[in-house]
Design an enzyme around this catalytic site. Structure first.
Site, PDB file in Angstrom:
ATOM      1  CG  ASP A   7      38.166  -0.904   0.268  1.00  0.00           C
ATOM      2  OD1 ASP A   7      38.465  -2.075  -0.058  1.00  0.00           O
ATOM      3  OD2 ASP A   7      37.697  -0.082  -0.534  1.00  0.00           O
ATOM      4  CE1 TYR A  39      45.426  -3.809  -0.508  1.00  0.00           C
ATOM      5  CE2 TYR A  39      43.344  -4.395   0.545  1.00  0.00           C
ATOM      6  CZ  TYR A  39      44.591  -3.810   0.608  1.00  0.00           C
ATOM      7  OH  TYR A  39      45.008  -3.231   1.784  1.00  0.00           O
ATOM      8  N   GLY A  40      42.618  -6.245  -6.084  1.00  0.00           N
ATOM      9  CA  GLY A  40      41.987  -7.315  -6.855  1.00  0.00           C
ATOM     10  C   GLY A  40      42.792  -7.885  -7.993  1.00  0.00           C
ATOM     11  CB  CYS A  70      38.054  -4.830   0.920  1.00  0.00           C
ATOM     12  SG  CYS A  70      38.983  -5.400  -0.524  1.00  0.00           S
ATOM     13  CB  CYS A 182      34.190  -5.008  -5.965  1.00  0.00           C
ATOM     14  SG  CYS A 182      35.490  -3.786  -5.628  1.00  0.00           S
TER      15      CYS A 182
END
Length: 268
Positions: A7, A39-40, A70, A182
């Protein structure tokens, strides 16, 4: 042999927790790419590069399965990973289907909460369109929860203020379910339960993902060694330079375990 979970940070520990409940005699390697978290909110090519590079370092001939814990990374890189590796590769997706099914006879809406990048991706929109109920599904990016989780702040005034800021103006009588799309968001189940009306069902995809892992490794089990027989074996790794992050991972996993014991096991 070990199961590798990866993740961007602490969120995948909520999936690891479920795996430890269902597959307690496995060996696990949990990797947090905290040097690149979150990351998002990053460009998709950056996320793809992070995932492919990390997996290349982590997967060996001793790897039994790879679990991308993830939702954002799954939406970006799962097809590449399945093409590159012959071992079982399991990904996450928002648990929209069970949320919609729970609402089917009530006419209520579902709110899917995830990172901005995951909600933009074709994979998410294809999932929603396949269900044929798009008019009852709403989406809400909530990147601030990732930041709060990485700071080990899973409840309290800052969390409640953020929930008020992002979802406080919705008419919750129109909704029946809320999807934690998430893996970081599952840390906030207790905070969400305080904030939302009691009729709202909170759903994540962690249990369903681990069930899929079980299906794919069935028949690959080997006799447990003495260490595994005594209980699960977990190795923690991370990409960032902060040596204290490993302790933070252990603290987060322990907090989540105790929180889930107090609340009872979640749906989905």
């Amino acid at each position: 042999m070990s199961i590798v979970l990866i993740d961007s940070g602490l969120g995948g520990l909520t999936v690891l927790h479920e795996a430890l409940q269902e597959l307690p005699h496995e060996r696990y390697l949990f990797f947090a790419d905290n040097g690149n978290v979150p990351y998002g909110t990053k460009p998709k090519e950056t996320v793809r590069s992070c995932i492919l590079s990390a997996v290349q370092e982590l997967v060996t001939e001793e790897t039994k399965a790879l679990l991308i814990a993830c939702n954002t990374a799954t939406s970006i890189a799962i097809a590449d990973l399945r093409r590159l590796y012959s071992i079982p590769v399991i990904g996450m997706e928002p648990a929209v289907k069970p949320a919609v099914e729970l609402n089917r006879n009530t006419g209520k809406r579902s709110l899917v909460m995830a990172t901005p990048l995951a909600l933009k991706e074709t994979k998410y929109h294809d999932l929603v369109n396949r269900l044929g109920d798009t008019e009852h599904i709403d989406s809400q990016p909530m990147p601030g929860l990732v930041t709060l989780a990485e700071e080990l702040e899973f409840d309290g005034p800052r969390v409640q203020a953020y929930l008020q800021e992002t979802i406080g103006d919705r008419d919750w009588q129109e909704y029946g379910t809320a999807v934690l799309g998430c893996t970081h968001f599952s840390f906030f189940r207790t905070a969400f339960a305080k904030f939302l009306p009691p009729h709202i069902e909170l759903i994540d995809g962690n249990r369903g993902t681990v069930r899929r892992l079980q299906e794919l490794i069935r028949g690959r089990e080997e006799a447990p060694d003495s260490a595994a027989a005594a209980g699960p074996v977990v190795e923690f790794r991370h990409s960032g330079s902060d040596p204290a992050y490993r302790e933070r991972m252990e603290q987060a996993l322990d907090w989540y375990r105790r929180d889930r014991e107090r609340a009872g096991r979640p749906r989905a």
